[in-house]
Design a protein around this motif. Sequence first.
Motif, PDB file in Angstrom:
ATOM      1  N   PHE A 143      29.396  42.534  41.756  1.00 36.61           N
ATOM      2  CA  PHE A 143      28.729  42.927  40.572  1.00 36.61           C
ATOM      3  C   PHE A 143      28.969  41.910  39.560  1.00 36.61           C
ATOM      4  CE2 PHE A 143      29.348  44.913  36.442  1.00 36.61           C
ATOM      5  CZ  PHE A 143      28.285  45.662  36.430  1.00 36.61           C
ATOM      6  N   LYS A 144      30.355  41.580  39.466  1.00 34.70           N
ATOM      7  CA  LYS A 144      30.513  40.499  38.604  1.00 34.70           C
ATOM      8  C   LYS A 144      29.856  39.369  38.624  1.00 34.70           C
ATOM      9  CE  LYS A 144      33.982  42.352  36.287  1.00 34.70           C
ATOM     10  NZ  LYS A 144      35.388  42.664  36.175  1.00 34.70           N
ATOM     11  N   ASN A 145      29.474  38.870  39.725  1.00 34.84           N
ATOM     12  CA  ASN A 145      28.563  37.765  39.949  1.00 34.84           C
ATOM     13  C   ASN A 145      27.185  38.062  39.691  1.00 34.84           C
ATOM     14  OD1 ASN A 145      30.668  36.054  40.861  1.00 34.84           O
ATOM     15  ND2 ASN A 145      30.361  36.961  43.181  1.00 34.84           N
ATOM     16  N   GLN A 146      26.829  39.070  39.941  1.00 36.32           N
ATOM     17  CA  GLN A 146      25.424  39.691  39.730  1.00 36.32           C
ATOM     18  C   GLN A 146      25.040  40.050  38.157  1.00 36.32           C
ATOM     19  OE1 GLN A 146      23.745  42.641  38.927  1.00 36.32           O
ATOM     20  NE2 GLN A 146      21.849  42.133  39.454  1.00 36.32           N
ATOM     21  N   SER A 147      26.067  40.122  37.387  1.00 39.16           N
ATOM     22  CA  SER A 147      25.733  40.482  36.047  1.00 39.16           C
ATOM     23  C   SER A 147      25.924  39.121  35.447  1.00 39.16           C
ATOM     24  CB  SER A 147      26.690  41.328  35.342  1.00 39.16           C
ATOM     25  OG  SER A 147      27.822  41.221  35.541  1.00 39.16           O
ATOM     26  N   LEU A 148      25.113  38.512  34.445  1.00 35.23           N
ATOM     27  CA  LEU A 148      25.206  37.062  34.423  1.00 35.23           C
ATOM     28  C   LEU A 148      25.892  36.780  33.415  1.00 35.23           C
ATOM     29  CD1 LEU A 148      21.294  37.310  34.110  1.00 35.23           C
ATOM     30  CD2 LEU A 148      22.452  36.601  35.984  1.00 35.23           C
ATOM     31  N   HIS A 149      26.838  37.420  32.700  1.00 30.48           N
ATOM     32  CA  HIS A 149      27.699  36.899  31.535  1.00 30.48           C
ATOM     33  C   HIS A 149      28.745  36.325  32.154  1.00 30.48           C
ATOM     34  CE1 HIS A 149      29.046  40.928  31.919  1.00 30.48           C
ATOM     35  NE2 HIS A 149      30.209  40.419  31.735  1.00 30.48           N
ATOM     36  N   ASN A 150      29.197  36.610  33.305  1.00 27.69           N
ATOM     37  CA  ASN A 150      30.632  36.285  33.971  1.00 27.69           C
ATOM     38  C   ASN A 150      30.520  35.173  35.068  1.00 27.69           C
ATOM     39  OD1 ASN A 150      33.269  36.846  33.982  1.00 27.69           O
ATOM     40  ND2 ASN A 150      32.483  39.058  34.006  1.00 27.69           N
ATOM     41  N   PRO A 155      39.911  29.662  37.859  1.00 23.37           N
ATOM     42  CA  PRO A 155      40.499  29.067  36.772  1.00 23.37           C
ATOM     43  C   PRO A 155      41.609  28.179  37.063  1.00 23.37           C
ATOM     44  CG  PRO A 155      41.240  31.345  37.016  1.00 23.37           C
ATOM     45  CD  PRO A 155      40.233  30.991  38.125  1.00 23.37           C
ATOM     46  N   VAL A 156      42.065  28.046  38.003  1.00 23.36           N
ATOM     47  CA  VAL A 156      43.373  27.221  38.396  1.00 23.36           C
ATOM     48  C   VAL A 156      42.957  26.372  39.896  1.00 23.36           C
ATOM     49  CG1 VAL A 156      44.927  28.555  37.210  1.00 23.36           C
ATOM     50  CG2 VAL A 156      44.459  29.163  39.592  1.00 23.36           C
ATOM     51  N   ILE A 210      43.714  40.587  45.218  1.00 22.75           N
ATOM     52  CA  ILE A 210      42.345  40.689  44.542  1.00 22.75           C
ATOM     53  C   ILE A 210      41.895  39.252  43.937  1.00 22.75           C
ATOM     54  CG2 ILE A 210      41.264  41.768  42.497  1.00 22.75           C
ATOM     55  CD1 ILE A 210      43.363  43.627  42.114  1.00 22.75           C
ATOM     56  N   PHE A 211      42.759  38.571  43.577  1.00 21.03           N
ATOM     57  CA  PHE A 211      42.352  37.029  43.091  1.00 21.03           C
ATOM     58  C   PHE A 211      41.830  36.310  44.460  1.00 21.03           C
ATOM     59  CE2 PHE A 211      43.166  32.591  42.840  1.00 21.03           C
ATOM     60  CZ  PHE A 211      42.823  32.424  41.252  1.00 21.03           C
ATOM     61  N   ALA A 212      42.322  36.587  45.754  1.00 24.38           N
ATOM     62  CA  ALA A 212      41.849  35.866  46.676  1.00 24.38           C
ATOM     63  C   ALA A 212      40.552  36.217  46.902  1.00 24.38           C
ATOM     64  CB  ALA A 212      42.832  35.838  47.981  1.00 24.38           C
ATOM     65  N   ILE A 213      40.373  37.531  47.084  1.00 22.71           N
ATOM     66  CA  ILE A 213      39.122  38.179  47.453  1.00 22.71           C
ATOM     67  C   ILE A 213      37.918  37.645  46.263  1.00 22.71           C
ATOM     68  CG2 ILE A 213      37.758  40.215  47.685  1.00 22.71           C
ATOM     69  CD1 ILE A 213      40.347  41.415  48.835  1.00 22.71           C
ATOM     70  N   ARG A 214      38.271  37.712  45.200  1.00 23.38           N
ATOM     71  CA  ARG A 214      37.421  37.418  43.873  1.00 23.38           C
ATOM     72  C   ARG A 214      37.035  36.032  44.038  1.00 23.38           C
ATOM     73  NH1 ARG A 214      38.922  38.924  38.024  1.00 23.38           N
ATOM     74  NH2 ARG A 214      38.612  40.808  38.856  1.00 23.38           N
ATOM     75  N   PHE A 215      37.879  35.098  44.413  1.00 30.30           N
ATOM     76  CA  PHE A 215      37.318  33.908  44.275  1.00 30.30           C
ATOM     77  C   PHE A 215      37.221  33.133  45.849  1.00 30.30           C
ATOM     78  CE2 PHE A 215      39.898  34.235  40.398  1.00 30.30           C
ATOM     79  CZ  PHE A 215      38.511  34.096  39.725  1.00 30.30           C
ATOM     80  N   ALA A 216      36.952  34.246  46.610  1.00 34.64           N
ATOM     81  CA  ALA A 216      36.454  34.020  48.105  1.00 34.64           C
ATOM     82  C   ALA A 216      37.309  32.833  48.753  1.00 34.64           C
ATOM     83  CB  ALA A 216      35.100  33.135  48.183  1.00 34.64           C
ATOM     84  N   ILE A 217      38.750  33.060  48.585  1.00 39.35           N
ATOM     85  CA  ILE A 217      39.755  32.145  49.327  1.00 39.35           C
ATOM     86  C   ILE A 217      40.161  33.031  50.270  1.00 39.35           C
ATOM     87  CG2 ILE A 217      42.286  31.575  49.419  1.00 39.35           C
ATOM     88  CD1 ILE A 217      41.854  31.296  46.102  1.00 39.35           C
ATOM     89  N   TYR A 218      40.023  34.547  50.343  1.00 38.41           N
ATOM     90  CA  TYR A 218      39.942  35.138  51.479  1.00 38.41           C
ATOM     91  C   TYR A 218      38.705  35.928  51.586  1.00 38.41           C
ATOM     92  CZ  TYR A 218      41.888  38.720  54.681  1.00 38.41           C
ATOM     93  OH  TYR A 218      42.003  39.735  55.613  1.00 38.41           O
TER      94      TYR A 218
END
Lengths: 222, 266
Positions: A143-150, A155-156, A210-218
């Motif tokens: 969803f976060k990727n889909q809505s365009l503002h985000n 970040p690191v 969560i971080f790993a999932i959000r940034f596709a590390i896992y």
Amino acid sequence: MNRIKIAIVDDQQLFRNGLASLLSESTQLELLYEAESANQILDFFNQGSQLPDILLMDMKLPDMNGMELNKKLQKEYAQVKVLVLSMYDQERFIYRMIEEGACGYLIKNCSKEELINAIITTYKSGFYFNLSTMQAMRNASKFKNQSLHNVNNIPVTLTRREEEVLQLICKELTNAEIAERLYISLRTVDGHRNNLLAKTGCKNTAGLVIFAIRFAIYEIGL
Amino acid sequence: MQYENYSVYLFIIAGMLFSLIMGVAIIFFYIRFHKRLSAQQNKIMASELRHQKELLQAAVLSQEGERRRIGQDLHDDVGNILLNLRILFNRKQKNLYHENVEVSTTINTFIDNAIEQVRNISHRLSPATLEYFGFRDAMEEMLHKAHLTSGIRFRLKNMESEALKNITYDISLHIYRVFEELLTNTLKHANATEIEIEFFQNENSIQFTYHDNGKGFDLKSTKGGIGLHNINSRVSIAGGTSQIITSTGNGVKFFVSIPLTFAYNK
């Protein structure tokens, strides 16, 4: 192994009773105390009662809701791992509570086996994410990727080793198991874990996942 | 003789002057009377309007309160009874004879279905996400669901604003219901592919715009009449104003503005 110390906060007495007798059947678990409101459990903690390893927390409480109680606990008693046990099964609830630092989210009609397993896993690895938690988090980041503002740039930057450690953390491995798997010392794993927490600004292991999932590390295999 | 003439003129002039004054006076009094009358009428109309608005407000508020109460009762009472039933049943299950295992699985499925239904109904009655996590999460959830069922894309702009986190629950519920109504209309009639919702704030008010790229509708036609009526009553209860701009083929633009005094309960 020491018995895992547990506390309950839930406003329904019948449910608390059921839960208590269910926990008493396991030799690995020990119920310290139960509370019917957020303030009652905070009183227990503030008065210096022995802190539980795991707090089973309902979302709906008479004086403040689970979201607010969790915020307070994160600030003052971060060592207590919060497992949400709620009737609310909306993905948004699951995702938001994990984001706020809860170590797991169970729906109240989960099986007895899952509850016990969740408690032990959380105690051992710092988090318990079942299929619906994973799904909620995957959909939320979609969803976060889909809505365009985000714009989700990581970040690191993490070193390769840190990414490896993070991936193993996501697989519910303990520090000792990670050390064994990567042929490094326990102390080094600790160092990596602390670096990960510092770099990502996460509060705990659940946050790292969560971080790993959000940034596709896992990648979650569903 | 001349003297007599003079007094006749005087009479005539005096008479004219008198009738002029009378005329002016009559006109003056008439206007004053009329003004007072219309002022009174206005007053009556305004008080009727206010009364109607109050009635509406009371109706909507009590409806919301009732919904919330029923939703919570369902969720807490019925839901918990079912849960306890399930836990109890599971614990006794192991004592059952083999041939009863199939029956007990069926019973478990029924209980699970009942729990599921209770949850769905209670969430429709009262949006728990709004209550627990606030307006932004509730909106994201609503739009995400719409996206999953219809594939519609959406943009939320400026929704992470701090100003949005502090609006009162009542106001956020009204705005939430307004967007629910707009979204329902868009999904049902508009054939749109994108929705954009933006939040603004200035020194006097908070504002939202809603924009879909669908086929729009003719405002004069009765289509969507009840929906628009609901939107107007919600906005008026929230103390705000709204405007809808649309015509056939041009999408729907909606604008709502709520004064800060209402939004933050100052």
